[in-house]
Write an enzyme that holds these catalytic residues in place. Sequence first.
Site, short mmCIF file in Angstrom:
data_model
loop_
_atom_site.label_atom_id
_atom_site.label_comp_id
_atom_site.label_asym_id
_atom_site.label_seq_id
_atom_site.Cartn_x
_atom_site.Cartn_y
_atom_site.Cartn_z
N LYS A 92 0.85 -1.20 0.00
CA LYS A 92 0.00 0.00 0.00
C LYS A 92 0.88 1.25 0.00
CE LYS A 92 -3.55 2.31 2.71
NZ LYS A 92 -4.50 2.25 3.81
N GLU A 102 -4.59 -6.65 14.87
CA GLU A 102 -4.09 -5.33 14.47
C GLU A 102 -5.22 -4.31 14.50
OE1 GLU A 102 -2.27 -4.22 10.43
OE2 GLU A 102 -0.46 -4.71 11.54
N LYS A 144 9.43 -0.50 14.49
CA LYS A 144 10.02 -0.19 13.17
C LYS A 144 11.10 0.87 13.33
CE LYS A 144 5.91 -0.51 10.16
NZ LYS A 144 5.01 0.26 9.31
O1 F6P Z 1 2.34 -4.03 10.01
C1 F6P Z 1 1.95 -2.73 9.67
C2 F6P Z 1 1.40 -2.64 8.29
O2 F6P Z 1 1.23 -1.29 8.02
C3 F6P Z 1 0.11 -3.42 8.07
O3 F6P Z 1 -1.00 -2.76 8.55
C4 F6P Z 1 0.14 -3.59 6.59
O4 F6P Z 1 -0.79 -4.53 6.14
C5 F6P Z 1 1.58 -3.99 6.39
O5 F6P Z 1 2.30 -3.18 7.31
C6 F6P Z 1 2.11 -3.81 5.01
O6 F6P Z 1 2.03 -2.49 4.57
P1 F6P Z 1 2.23 -2.10 3.05
O7 F6P Z 1 1.14 -2.75 2.26
O8 F6P Z 1 2.16 -0.62 3.01
O9 F6P Z 1 3.57 -2.61 2.61
#
Ligand code: F6P
Length: 559
Positions: free
Chosen positions: A208, A355, A514
């Site tokens: 995302k 989550e 993180k």
């Molecule tokens: O673990 C945190 C998180 O933001 C999740 O909510 C999400 O699904 C995952 O990391 C991956 O995020 P991205 O799709 O932005 O790589």
Amino acid sequence: MIHASPDRSPAWAALKALAEDAQKQRIASLFDADAERATKYAGNAAGLFVDYSKNLITDDVLDNLISLARDVGLEQGRDDMVAGEKINSTETRAVLHVALRDTAQGKYHVDGEDIMPLIQGELVRMRDFCDRIHTGSFTGHTGKPLKTVVNIGIGGSDLGPVMVTEALAPYHIEGRKTHFVSNVDGAHLASTLASIDPETTLFVIASKTFTTQETMTNAHSARDWFLDTGAGQADIAKHFIALSTNAAAVSKFGIDTANMFRFWDWVGGRYSLWSVIGMPIALQTGFDNFARLLAGAAQMDRHFEIADLRDNLPVLLALIGIWNRNFLDISAHAVLPYDQSLHRLPAYLQQADMESNGKSVMRDGMATSHATGPVIFGEPGTNGQHAFYQLIHQGTDIISSDFIAPAISHHERGDHHRKLLANFLAQPEALMLGKSLEQVVAELSASGRSDAEIENLAPHRKFPGNRPTTAILMQKLTPETLGALIALYEHKIFCQGHIWGINSFDQWGVELGKVLAGNILTELGDLGETKPACTQHDSSTNALVDRINQMRKDTRPQD
Ligand code: F6P
């Protein structure tokens, strides 16, 4: 009046009082007292039959749970979600994964914009792309068809797609194979790369944000590997696509935005399998099966939107979960699919539920004064029976469970499925009934054991019973029933989060680790490198960093 905190509702106090009585009751006795119980506490929607009668509930309990839901404005909350209100308040975002599986025109808006043309436009691009891959008109750089997909993503960009792809194994297109790489542990990517042919592989970079450390590390390594196989920069366009909301980062990585499939910030990562994040599902099972998955979820959405709370399956599952969590003090919930193809469902639901609802601050910033999301865990039956069910049957903590099964298997080989179903039925029965000391003693003496043996053995062989379970049954696991099942859980999670007064759609709890990992990364040496002593942390972390650096400095072959 709508209460922000559920414990302000008069129903909360009533439920506390009812819980004191309930804890003296046996679920089995509730069945003895009411011949209608099994039909009374069960319902159907979107191809799913849910039997919640083996929970420690009565009409009084349910009535008060429903009053609680009304007192905290659950119906308004649901309507606000569908109306595109920014219910993800800490990120000022709407939450509209329901729109992704709907076909209603003009129903969903974000900031006044009708989002259906966006969704449908992207679905058309996705279908066209799948067609081109499946017909072989989109080929790799040497002209060969792309038969293998490697999805690189993590969390919501992995767990939903992998869970569904596995669950729909009987619908896989012959000759196609999809791999999922999520872990930043190089072993995950290495084992996948070792088994694929670069000329026939499509890498799908699913993120995302397109900034997630694990995904970007794996994506860069996959690209380097691809280039090392003799492909040129220009060939990347034929072997890498992106699924993301972040066009700028996709271009920077080197993927042409013509090969990017979009979604939007109003789709939460863990709710995104219905968006272009579902691309690996569509590539592996065909776009039509992906559309069937969406249609099944949409049927559950309709039910959730229009059914009265008393007949509304996601609402009922949520309320029973709240009864178990907040009033019977049950802090863990097992998800037990009696279908091997659903083997990733517990992992998927761990993210979806934990989550979303692993929070201790209310939407208004106040600390919660009540418990929120339980620990979710599980394994497919019957494997789990030979692993952790011991604790569910006889441990000191009471654990609630969902038992999930299709009546007809895609693999009706001999009596396998009847055996599986017998276990699916027997376990909840055993968990409810238990076995009294008297029964155990009678059985042992009937089998000829001595009094001394009986005295020794009997306490170990009794089962307390009274463990709550819910059964979710479908005729067959199809794309539609799977879609409905996932949507059932998504809405359950939404309802619980709303009732607990928390924001189910942010995930600030993943941030701190993180950031700290980013700091520590600079302190860890390469193989053979000498690093100065670490002094930035607590003495345990400092010493562990130093010890790791010492171990990595010595590169002589190890056993
Ligand atoms: O673990 C945190 C998180 O933001 C999740 O909510 C999400 O699904 C995952 O990391 C991956 O995020 P991205 O799709 O932005 O790589």
